[in-house]
Design an enzyme around this catalytic site. Structure first.
Site, PDB file in Angstrom:
ATOM      1  N   TRP A 196      -1.819  15.512  -9.544  1.00  0.00           N
ATOM      2  CA  TRP A 196      -1.812  16.274  -8.293  1.00  0.00           C
ATOM      3  C   TRP A 196      -0.658  17.273  -8.231  1.00  0.00           C
ATOM      4  CZ3 TRP A 196      -6.228  16.790  -6.392  1.00  0.00           C
ATOM      5  CH2 TRP A 196      -7.141  15.735  -6.352  1.00  0.00           C
ATOM      6  N   ASP A 215       4.460  16.059  -1.325  1.00  0.00           N
ATOM      7  CA  ASP A 215       3.077  15.646  -1.111  1.00  0.00           C
ATOM      8  C   ASP A 215       3.105  14.123  -0.996  1.00  0.00           C
ATOM      9  OD1 ASP A 215       0.447  14.887  -1.226  1.00  0.00           O
ATOM     10  OD2 ASP A 215      -0.010  15.885  -3.120  1.00  0.00           O
ATOM     11  N   LYS A 235      -6.014   8.220   3.072  1.00  0.00           N
ATOM     12  CA  LYS A 235      -5.487   7.034   2.397  1.00  0.00           C
ATOM     13  C   LYS A 235      -4.823   6.111   3.433  1.00  0.00           C
ATOM     14  CE  LYS A 235      -5.422  10.255  -1.198  1.00  0.00           C
ATOM     15  NZ  LYS A 235      -6.211   9.813  -2.263  1.00  0.00           N
TER      16      LYS A 235
HETATM   17  C1  LIG Z   1      -1.248  12.736  -4.055  1.00  0.00           C
HETATM   18  C2  LIG Z   1      -2.498  13.491  -3.713  1.00  0.00           C
HETATM   19  N1  LIG Z   1      -2.427  14.807  -3.462  1.00  0.00           N
HETATM   20  C3  LIG Z   1      -3.517  15.523  -3.163  1.00  0.00           C
HETATM   21  C4  LIG Z   1      -4.769  14.949  -3.080  1.00  0.00           C
HETATM   22  C5  LIG Z   1      -5.965  15.803  -2.729  1.00  0.00           C
HETATM   23  O1  LIG Z   1      -6.380  15.547  -1.422  1.00  0.00           O
HETATM   24  P1  LIG Z   1      -7.583  16.364  -0.767  1.00  0.00           P
HETATM   25  O2  LIG Z   1      -8.799  16.047  -1.546  1.00  0.00           O
HETATM   26  O3  LIG Z   1      -7.625  15.866   0.654  1.00  0.00           O
HETATM   27  O4  LIG Z   1      -7.250  17.805  -0.834  1.00  0.00           O
HETATM   28  C6  LIG Z   1      -4.898  13.583  -3.313  1.00  0.00           C
HETATM   29  C7  LIG Z   1      -6.228  12.955  -3.215  1.00  0.00           C
HETATM   30  O5  LIG Z   1      -6.578  12.022  -3.858  1.00  0.00           O
HETATM   31  C8  LIG Z   1      -3.735  12.844  -3.652  1.00  0.00           C
HETATM   32  O6  LIG Z   1      -3.819  11.532  -3.905  1.00  0.00           O
END
Ligand SMILES: Cc1ncc(COP(=O)(O)O)c(C=O)c1O
Length: 362
Positions: A103, A173, A197
């Protein structure tokens, strides 16, 4: 009582049962108003009370006042991957991103479409089984901000202590570990989390942004993307995702009912100890690839001797009522996501299954 499985999904993930039950009970008639909260105007008293209570509850749980604004926005973490550089990164500036997992890499690539951004800190070569040690960070003292991923959902690593950015605003994040415990918001220029989550349903993002960072945000981007516009309008500039925010508010209320974030932390640590303990006790059979000090309390990632056994583990767990255990397709293996709504009994059931599976297949 309908049939409910034990849900170890990585996100969207398990929601607290009392939250779902309350949403069900209030679906046709919210607080005697004769309609659901979804059917209320976002400018009306009933919805506004929910909206402002959600914001107040985040402040109360984390114990901060006016230092940071709480924004309730659309679009999940991906939206923030774009809006953070759009707001915080000036034309002559550069941002630093710690790439400690999938991510963080996605966030960096998105930032590069907006302006200058680079990977700061160690290059893990795509093998993300630990986090940078404090002396491995290579933050630029002139960076617009420094970005980290507090918990790597896919790889199962989690920061314990925050890196020192020497005055550069730290942006995190926290999508997969927001509110798993208390943290010192003063350390952060901006924190964001998608909701699916620890907070509620997918599609919305919570952003906590410090006043000085907010004041420096760009105003030459479309209004809908400006953090400043959302802050001025208390996240009611456009029609917010009202039902999602209602569920977030109920989840925050549920966290308070457990005793707040200290109680939630103790509960999460006990859950993680039960599952890692069962894995470590059969260490010849199971293997946790993550360095012990970087192990995530939220996403427990582990391997079995071969992929066939991993498949059987996941299938048999499902037969025993435990779903969502297949590892992310990019890394394989097994992953148990144990966000706040996963109970200590659920974790104990998984730990017992881990022990029994090793006994019969080891
Ligand atoms: C740490 C992290 N960042 C970003 C995301 C992406 O989230 P979204 O699909 O809501 O954009 C996730 C999703 O699993 C994540 O676990």
């Amino acid at each position: 009582m309908q049939h409910r499985v034990i849900n170890f999904n990585a996100g969207p993930a398990a929601l607290p049962l009392p939250v779902l039950e309350r949403a069900r009970d209030e679906l046709l008639d919210y607080a005697g108003t004769g309609m659901s909260i979804m059917e209320h105007s976002h400018r009306g008293k009933a919805y506004e009370a929910v909206h402002f209570d959600a914001i107040a509850r985040v402040r109360a749980l984390l114990g901060f006042g006016e230092s940071h604004k709480v924004l309730l926005l659309h679009g999940g973490a991906h939206h923030a991957f774009a809006t953070i550089p759009m707001n915080l990164l000036g034309p002559a500036q550069r941002a630093d991103y710690v790439v400690s997992g999938h991510w963080g890499k996605v966030a960096l690539e998105e930032a590069k479409t907006v302006g200058a951004a680079r990977a700061a800190g160690p290059d893990f070569g795509g093998v993300y089984t630990r986090l940078p040690r404090p002396d491995e960070h290579t933050f630029d003292a002139g960076a617009a901000y420094a970005h980290i991923t507090s918990n790597n959902t896919i790889e199962g690593t989690q920061y314990d202590a925050w890196p020192d950015t020497a005055g550069v605003p730290l942006v995190a994040d926290m999508s997969s570990d927001f509110l798993w415990r208390r943290f010192d918001i003063a350390r952060f220029g901006l924190v964001y989390a998608c909701a699916q989550k620890n907070l509620g349903p997918s599609g919305m993002t919570m952003v906590l942004v410090r006043d000085d960072v907010l004041a420096a945000c760009r105003t030459d981007i479309p209004k809908i993307f400006r953090f400043g516009v959302h802050a001025t309008h208390d996240s009611l500039y456009n029609t917010p995702p009202t039902f999602a925010i209602y569920l977030v508010r109920e989840t925050l209320r549920w966290i308070a009912s457990l005793g707040g974030l200290d109680a939630v932390e103790a509960r999460n640590r006990a859950k993680a100890a039960a599952v890692y303990g069962a894995l470590d006790a059969a260490a010849g059979f199971y293997r946790c690839p993550v360095e012990v000090g970087a192990r995530s309390t939220m996403n427990v990632v582990f391997r079995l001797p071969d992929e066939a056994l991993e498949g059987r583990f996941v299938a048999e767990a499902e037969k025993a009522g435990m779903v969502g255990l297949k590892g992310h397709r990019s890394v394989g293996g097994v992953r148990a996501s144990m966000y706040n709504a996963v109970s200590p009994d659920d974790a104990a059931a998984l730990a017992a299954f881990i022990r029994e599976f090793a006994r019969t297949n080891g």
